[in-house]
Design a protein around this motif. Structure first.
Motif, mmCIF file in Angstrom:
data_model
loop_
_atom_site.group_PDB
_atom_site.id
_atom_site.type_symbol
_atom_site.label_atom_id
_atom_site.label_comp_id
_atom_site.label_asym_id
_atom_site.label_seq_id
_atom_site.Cartn_x
_atom_site.Cartn_y
_atom_site.Cartn_z
ATOM 1 N N THR A 233 0.892 -1.167 0.163
ATOM 2 C CA THR A 233 -0.108 -0.225 -0.047
ATOM 3 C C THR A 233 0.854 1.191 -0.143
ATOM 4 O O THR A 233 2.138 1.263 0.615
ATOM 5 C CB THR A 233 -0.976 -0.061 1.138
ATOM 6 O OG1 THR A 233 -2.042 0.888 0.929
ATOM 7 C CG2 THR A 233 -0.287 0.378 2.545
ATOM 8 N N ASP B 241 1.619 5.441 1.321
ATOM 9 C CA ASP B 241 1.208 6.420 2.224
ATOM 10 C C ASP B 241 1.148 7.780 1.472
ATOM 11 O O ASP B 241 1.190 7.748 0.247
ATOM 12 C CB ASP B 241 1.648 6.320 3.536
ATOM 13 C CG ASP B 241 3.327 6.675 3.006
ATOM 14 O OD1 ASP B 241 3.801 7.245 2.107
ATOM 15 O OD2 ASP B 241 4.451 6.638 4.046
ATOM 16 N N ASN B 242 0.687 8.708 2.098
ATOM 17 C CA ASN B 242 0.517 9.821 1.485
ATOM 18 C C ASN B 242 1.729 10.689 1.140
ATOM 19 O O ASN B 242 1.784 11.619 0.365
ATOM 20 C CB ASN B 242 -0.325 11.041 2.338
ATOM 21 C CG ASN B 242 0.141 11.108 3.716
ATOM 22 O OD1 ASN B 242 1.477 10.629 3.922
ATOM 23 N ND2 ASN B 242 -0.639 11.763 4.644
ATOM 24 N N TRP C 260 4.614 0.669 1.653
ATOM 25 C CA TRP C 260 4.537 -0.321 2.699
ATOM 26 C C TRP C 260 4.364 -1.610 2.213
ATOM 27 O O TRP C 260 3.293 -1.979 1.239
ATOM 28 C CB TRP C 260 3.489 0.061 3.555
ATOM 29 C CG TRP C 260 3.668 1.573 4.428
ATOM 30 C CD1 TRP C 260 3.637 2.857 3.687
ATOM 31 C CD2 TRP C 260 3.873 1.741 5.583
ATOM 32 N NE1 TRP C 260 3.747 3.696 4.857
ATOM 33 C CE2 TRP C 260 3.974 3.005 5.781
ATOM 34 C CE3 TRP C 260 3.972 0.854 6.926
ATOM 35 C CZ2 TRP C 260 4.305 3.735 7.105
ATOM 36 C CZ3 TRP C 260 4.092 1.153 8.063
ATOM 37 C CH2 TRP C 260 4.250 2.891 8.319
ATOM 38 N N ILE D 108 8.893 -0.509 4.838
ATOM 39 C CA ILE D 108 8.647 0.802 4.224
ATOM 40 C C ILE D 108 9.942 1.062 3.190
ATOM 41 O O ILE D 108 11.187 1.124 3.690
ATOM 42 C CB ILE D 108 8.470 1.797 5.257
ATOM 43 C CG1 ILE D 108 7.845 1.794 6.356
ATOM 44 C CG2 ILE D 108 7.990 3.217 4.862
ATOM 45 C CD1 ILE D 108 7.688 2.619 7.549
ATOM 46 N N LEU E 198 -3.591 1.440 5.848
ATOM 47 C CA LEU E 198 -3.246 2.503 6.581
ATOM 48 C C LEU E 198 -4.610 3.190 6.801
ATOM 49 O O LEU E 198 -5.305 3.417 6.049
ATOM 50 C CB LEU E 198 -2.292 3.252 5.895
ATOM 51 C CG LEU E 198 -0.930 2.844 5.473
ATOM 52 C CD1 LEU E 198 -0.080 3.569 4.385
ATOM 53 C CD2 LEU E 198 -0.205 2.920 6.979
ATOM 54 N N ILE F 35 -1.859 1.358 11.340
ATOM 55 C CA ILE F 35 -2.050 0.448 10.303
ATOM 56 C C ILE F 35 -2.645 -0.747 10.717
ATOM 57 O O ILE F 35 -2.510 -1.296 11.784
ATOM 58 C CB ILE F 35 -0.751 0.062 9.869
ATOM 59 C CG1 ILE F 35 -0.725 -0.820 8.303
ATOM 60 C CG2 ILE F 35 0.304 -0.204 10.852
ATOM 61 C CD1 ILE F 35 0.508 -0.889 7.896
ATOM 62 N N SER G 184 7.037 6.567 11.816
ATOM 63 C CA SER G 184 7.194 5.601 11.048
ATOM 64 C C SER G 184 7.661 4.377 11.978
ATOM 65 O O SER G 184 8.367 3.302 11.355
ATOM 66 C CB SER G 184 8.234 5.855 10.107
ATOM 67 O OG SER G 184 7.946 6.902 9.201
ATOM 68 N N LYS H 216 -7.299 8.488 -1.997
ATOM 69 C CA LYS H 216 -6.471 8.818 -0.518
ATOM 70 C C LYS H 216 -6.776 10.226 0.019
ATOM 71 O O LYS H 216 -6.720 10.558 1.117
ATOM 72 C CB LYS H 216 -4.875 8.851 -1.169
ATOM 73 C CG LYS H 216 -3.833 8.999 -0.027
ATOM 74 C CD LYS H 216 -4.053 7.626 0.588
ATOM 75 C CE LYS H 216 -2.648 7.451 1.687
ATOM 76 N NZ LYS H 216 -2.690 6.235 2.181
#
Length: 771
Positions: A85, A87-88, A93, A118, A146, A151, A167, A455
């Motif tokens: 996936t 993240d922003n 991930w 990550i 997430l 998560i 993180s 998102k």
């Protein structure tokens, strides 16, 4: 955090391959920008399948002309990836299932070596160069999601939520102790897909999840698919099973799952693409049933899907318009990715394969194992490649496939894995920057890239950006961008800020997709005071015989019932009068009647007395199932008598035959009342040990593909499986539900095993009749 530069990455890859194989390999180039015609006639050496460095592996891929494959990450940066996936910050991930099938008997598979890592591209060259281990010491992790400041992590049998701080993992919360209870690695829930309606859905599971403050909501939903899940622009879900190209829903995912007595609701778990043919670019003898007639063609290439997974509705903005909402499906056993073209005909979605006789992407590298596909923040299509030899789990691994694995030394190495992205040739794929600004995020709800829209919606809800509410309400009025309107609607729902007049306005829209979005959101906003404003609109939709809205209105009846019983009854009666022969509306009505089916049947006689009407036929079928279930034995007694058998049934049988023994559509026929279960012990033992290839007749009905999978795998290939355990599971199914046959002994199992010790393939019913 470990950093790697691209040149060092290639060097380390080659070095690790050399250590495992003692054969130096050379990097020989990069991805061809167009399909390589040499692959069509390239002679593949079936005596060996060496590990290839990532760039050389790309050169073995034949991709649709006009596209190219680019490397995003490879070992040692990533190992055995199964899901990802973003993240922003556009970081990847990755779920690493390190200990999946270390050898053909799964030695040490339960050792906690799985990880969530990550990956990041810090120098913006398109290749990840840093790796940070977020979580380690996991046993076969399989999915992540997430959400807010944390998560979700699926580590069978449980689902956990970890807070994220800088993180790194913080507080750990158990969300569901029975998320992946029972089943085996191939048949356990996965996906954790955060859909348009703000709920999290899964493949291979009938539960959905939603975070509500510090609590987690868990609701029943439709049982869907096997591995991987995706959504279209309207939030409808798509998925598949290992032998079926593509399944999907015609309606929003959160509706129609309220009646446990109803085994199937029309419009859910539909065959969207019925054509299951595949076209590998290499011979594929290394498939589990390669010895069976019809599995491989004359060129030893797989004929039909056997490991379909990871479906993706492409919603990016990098490909041209002809690819919009196409659904791509991975097939790791045949080393390919298929493209399907989907067409909507009002409610119904149907599709066909994009090309006759070829694939969107295929490889002559046997170790190319695409298991999941994703849209990305740059509009590209991302491919998760486990890159390994063994892909079949030990539970179903045939003797034939074990020999194929041995021939080409496919067991080792175990530390490989690649992530690629597919882009149009020459196009610069650049990730969209997601700002931490409410107004800008609202604007992005109308972006051409579906990943960006999703998102932005999630960030607004997770960040509890109530300051964005005025802009969101303004977005609802946009007449030029329906996607913006839909995402604004569900973002307001997620923020708890939808108002009645906004929903009723959308309910009256001429575009049916907009009406159905408004209908889908109603369970969240119907209250004792607001329902009176919605009721006249619902009544008008039914009175006007709006067949597109009618199923949604029927699905809403359980929400309306506690608010106004009389109005609910009148609405139901009007639906019956207007749509008694419509399978979607009638099944939607039945879905609202749990434990009141027989009472409603009496009422129905006055409304629609014709027994041939669809609603009468479907309702009668549900009532017959209810009466049959009443005659079932107490499962607690059977669990006490056959504890190992019950456990094995839950692990190896239930996912295909159903917990009630009545079979699962598209997978397997019933065990309850089956003459194959209650009849000759030796035939049953033979089937369970070595499998059964359909078609098969059960209780007077001939089951064959695609109604069932067509091929039941055996469990007898595991030589370490005790006869006592096999006897227990057979005794359990012979005495469960309404079956009342005598028990099977360990000695009887041992005798059949000895007689069939040289057998290497599944039985057919013709063969069994001669036993």
């Amino acid at each position: 955090m470990i950093k790697f530069k691209p040149f060092l990455l290639v060097f380390l890859t080659c070095f690790l391959v050399y250590c495992h194989t003692n054969k130096p390999l050379q990097v020989t180039g990069t991805a061809a920008p167009v399909a390589n015609p040499l692959l069509e006639t390239e002679k593949v050496d079936l005596s060996a399948s060496p590990v290839l460095p990532a760039q050389e592996a790309i050169s073995k891929m034949q991709v649709e002309p006009g596209f190219e494959v680019k490397l995003v990450a490879a070992e040692p940066l990533v190992s055995t990836p199964v899901a990802v996936t973003f993240d922003n910050k556009a970081r990847l991930w990755v779920v690493e299932m390190d200990n999946y099938m270390p050898d053909t008997i799964g030695t040490g598979e339960d050792i906690p070596t799985g990880k969530i890592v990550i990956l990041e591209d810090t120098d913006n060259d398109g290749i990840a160069n840093t790796r940070q281990v977020f979580l380690d010491s996991l046993v076969l992790p399989r999915a992540i999601c997430l959400i807010e400041n944390g998560i979700l992590v699926a580590e069978p049998p449980s689902l956990y939520y970890y807070e994220i701080k800088n993180s790194k993992p913080g507080k750990k919360t158990l969300v569901d102790a029975a998320y992946a209870e029972g089943g085996n690695v191939e048949h356990q829930p996965n996906g954790l897909y955060r859909a348009l309606d703000n709920w999290i859905y899964n493949a291979k599971l009938s539960k959905r999840y939603r975070k509500n403050g510090s609590n987690w909501l868990v609701e029943r939903t439709h049982f869907r698919g096997q591995w991987g899940i995706s959504q279209d622009n309207y939030g409808r879900l798509y998925y598949n099973t290992n032998s079926e190209n593509l399944l999907g829903d015609y309606f929003s995912p959160g509706l129609g799952a309220t009646n446990k007595n109803q085994r199937r609701v029309a419009g859910y778990v539909q065959k969207v693409v019925a054509d299951n043919k595949v076209y590998p670019s290499r011979p594929t003898p290394g498939v589990n049933r390669g010895y069976m007639k019809g599995v491989l063609n004359a060129d030893q290439r797989l004929v039909d899907f056997t490991a379909a997974c990871g479906p993706l509705v492409y919603r990016g903005d990098l490909f041209d318009e002809t690819y919009a909402s196409n659904v791509f499906v991975a097939e790791p056993s045949a080393n390919l990715i298929k493209r399907n073209i989907i067409k909507d005909q009002e409610l119904i979605s149907t599709g066909k394969q994009a090309y006759p006789g070829r694939e969107f992407l295929s490889s002559t590298d046997e170790r190319f194992r695409p298991v999941n596909l994703y849209d990305g923040p740059d509009g590209a299509m991302y491919v998760v490649d486990m890159y390994r030899g063994i892909i079949q789990h030990k539970t179903y691994l045939t003797t034939y496939l074990k020999k194929e694995i041995g021939k080409r030394e496919l067991t080792q190495p175990l530390n490989c894995g690649r992530i690629y992205k597919i882009v149009p040739t020459g196009k610069n794929a650049k990730a969209v920057t997601l700002p931490d600004d409410a107004a800008q995020l609202v604007t992005l709800l109308g972006h051409r890239n579906g990943w960006v829209r999703d998102k932005a919606q999630q960030m607004l809800i997770d960040g509890k950006y109530t300051s964005a509410v005025p802009a969101l309400k303004q977005a609802l009025k946009d007449k030029n961008n329906p996607l913006l309107v839909m995402h604004a609607l569900w973002t307001l729902e997620g923020l708890g800020s939808l108002q009645t007049n906004e929903v009723t306005t959308l309910l009256k829209q001429p575009t049916w997709q907009m009406r159905t979005q408004a209908l889908s959101v109603l369970p969240s906003v119907l209250t004792k005071t607001s329902y009176k404003s919605y009721l006249p609109v619902l009544q008008q939709l039914v009175a006007s015989k709006d067949s597109l809205a009618a199923p949604y209105v029927a699905f809403l009846l359980p929400t309306l019932q506690p608010l106004d019983q009389k109005a609910t009854k009148n609405l139901r009666q009007q639906l019956v009068k207007n749509f008694s022969n419509n399978p979607y509306v009638t099944d939607a009505i039945i879905s609202t009647l749990q434990d009141h089916e027989e009472t409603f049947q009496k009422e129905l006689l006055a409304l629609a007395p014709d027994s041939s009407l669809v609603i009468n036929q479907h309702l009668q079928g549900v009532i017959a199932n209810i009466k049959s279930a009443r005659a079932n034995k107490d499962p607690k007694v059977l669990l006490k008598e056959f504890p190992k058998g019950a456990a094995m049934f839950a692990t190896s049988c239930q996912t295909c035959h159903g917990p009630d023994g009545n079979g699962v559509a598209g997978l397997a026929p019933p065990l309850n009342g089956s003459e194959w279960v209650t009849g000759d012990k030796n035939k049953l033992i033979s089937i369970v040990l070595f499998g059964l290839t359909g078609p098969v007749q059960v209780k007077g009905h001939l089951y064959k593909a695609p109604e069932i999978n067509g091929d039941m795998p055996g469990i007898g290939y595991d030589k370490d499986l005790p006869n006592e355990d096999v006897a227990q599971v057979l005794s359990f199914i012979r005495r469960s539900w309404q079956n009342n046959a005598d028990k099977v002994s360990a000695e009887e199992v041992g005798k059949v095993r000895q007689e069939l010790k040289t057998r290497q393939k599944a039985f057919t019913t013709e063969e069994l009749s001669k036993l």
